[in-house]
Design a protein around this motif. Structure first.
Motif, PDB file in Angstrom:
ATOM      1  N   GLU A  91       0.849  -1.195   0.000  1.00 29.78           N
ATOM      2  CA  GLU A  91       0.000   0.000   0.000  1.00 29.78           C
ATOM      3  C   GLU A  91       0.882   1.241   0.000  1.00 29.78           C
ATOM      4  O   GLU A  91       1.776   1.384   0.843  1.00 29.78           O
ATOM      5  N   GLY A  93       1.044   4.998   0.854  1.00 29.40           N
ATOM      6  CA  GLY A  93       0.323   5.905   1.758  1.00 29.40           C
ATOM      7  C   GLY A  93       0.099   5.236   3.099  1.00 29.40           C
ATOM      8  O   GLY A  93      -0.760   4.363   3.238  1.00 29.40           O
ATOM      9  N   SER A  96       0.272   9.672   7.264  1.00 32.77           N
ATOM     10  CA  SER A  96       1.079  10.613   8.046  1.00 32.77           C
ATOM     11  C   SER A  96       0.193  11.426   8.991  1.00 32.77           C
ATOM     12  O   SER A  96      -0.910  11.819   8.636  1.00 32.77           O
ATOM     13  N   ASP A 131       5.825   5.531   1.697  1.00 28.51           N
ATOM     14  CA  ASP A 131       5.285   6.868   1.945  1.00 28.51           C
ATOM     15  C   ASP A 131       6.383   7.907   1.755  1.00 28.51           C
ATOM     16  O   ASP A 131       7.569   7.600   1.900  1.00 28.51           O
ATOM     17  N   ASP A 173      -3.161   4.762  -1.914  1.00 23.10           N
ATOM     18  CA  ASP A 173      -3.879   5.655  -0.996  1.00 23.10           C
ATOM     19  C   ASP A 173      -2.899   6.723  -0.526  1.00 23.10           C
ATOM     20  O   ASP A 173      -2.729   6.958   0.659  1.00 23.10           O
TER      21      ASP A 173
END
Ligand SMILES: C[S@@+](CC[C@H](N)C(=O)[O-])C[C@H]1O[C@@H](n2cnc3c(N)ncnc32)[C@H](O)[C@@H]1O
Length: 241
Positions: A91, A93, A96, A131, A173
């Motif tokens: 995934e 994302g 945060s 991320d 995402d």
């Protein structure tokens, strides 16, 4: 082009607004409609209800908004019809909680919430996350996370060296900007196992024609779906072979 600056500005903004919908119309005029949008309940049908309840609990336990805000648990429970056979999930994302990072979850966000939910739901899976916010990267049982900037193809090349070559499920995402979505798609589609899925979350309702154009570009061994969910749409691609 002759004319006043005001007229040129009007024509330019009209062209920006119309180009993608007109491309979708062009594609449709040759019978190339890549998907018919469906509601999440029509897509999922009834046979995955008990799995959806279980996945809902997993998202809630770890503080992901995937079920509370979007009802995505219904969609994913249908996709993951045999959770114990899922071996690898990625995934983009993590969630945060830094208000200065674009697309953050707010100060009360729980980074890694959805990754932990996937880990609990798919009991045999290795779960990978990526991320742009380096401060929230972490490792946990069956979870590893890495840096990526979805808008940067070079960052995906580095990520590719760190993670397995193929996945049952890859989710975007992250930034929720179209260029980031497309860069992620370029990375993700060749890395799907046969029958594996790539899902882009939280697409604006008004963006449907763009995804028709994108879907019409995909080769025949990828099937596209467009699902209208709560507070946003999902663009989902399954690799058929
Ligand atoms: C909505 S949150 C993800 C929530 C998480 N998947 C969940 O369900 O709990 C979006 C994440 O995208 C990250 N992000 C923003 N821009 C990014 C970029 N260019 N590349 C990668 N990640 C990005 C943010 O740091 C944030 O953690």
């Amino acid at each position: 082009m002759d004319g006043s600056y005001a007229a040129k500005a009007f024509i330019a903004s009209q062209s920006i607004k119309n180009t993608i919908p007109f491309l979708a119309q062009l594609s449709a005029s040759f019978g190339k409609t890549a998907f018919v949008p469906v509601s999440i309940s029509a897509f999922a049908r009834a046979d995955s209800q008990s799995r959806a309840k279980e996945l809902n609990l997993c998202f809630d336990r770890h503080g992901s908004d995937k079920s509370t805000l979007h009802d995505y648990h219904i969609f994913y429970a249908f996709l993951l019809s045999s959770p114990e056979s899922v071996k690898a999930i990625l995934e983009i994302g993590l969630g945060s909680n830094n208000p200065g990072v674009p697309s953050n979850m707010g100060a009360d966000g729980k980074p890694g919430a959805s990754l932990r939910a996937w880990r609990d739901f798919c009991v045999n899976a290795e779960v990978f996350g990526a991320d742009i916010d380096r401060d929230i990267l972490f490792q946990d049982q069956r979870i590893q996370t890495y840096f990526v900037d979805q808008t940067d193809p070079a960052a995906f090349k580095v990520l590719a060296e760190l993670i397995p070559p193929s996945f049952d499920l890859i989710i975007d995402d992250g930034l929720h900007a179209v260029d980031a979505n497309i860069q992620t798609m370029i990375f993700a589609l060749p890395r799907l196992k046969p029958s594996g899925w790539f899902v882009i979350e939280d697409i604006a309702f008004a963006a449907e024609s763009l995804w028709q154009v994108v879907a019409s570009m995909l080769p025949s061994d990828y099937a596209s779906h467009y699902i209208k969910a709560k507070n946003g749409c999902l663009f989902a691609v399954q690799r058929l072979s």
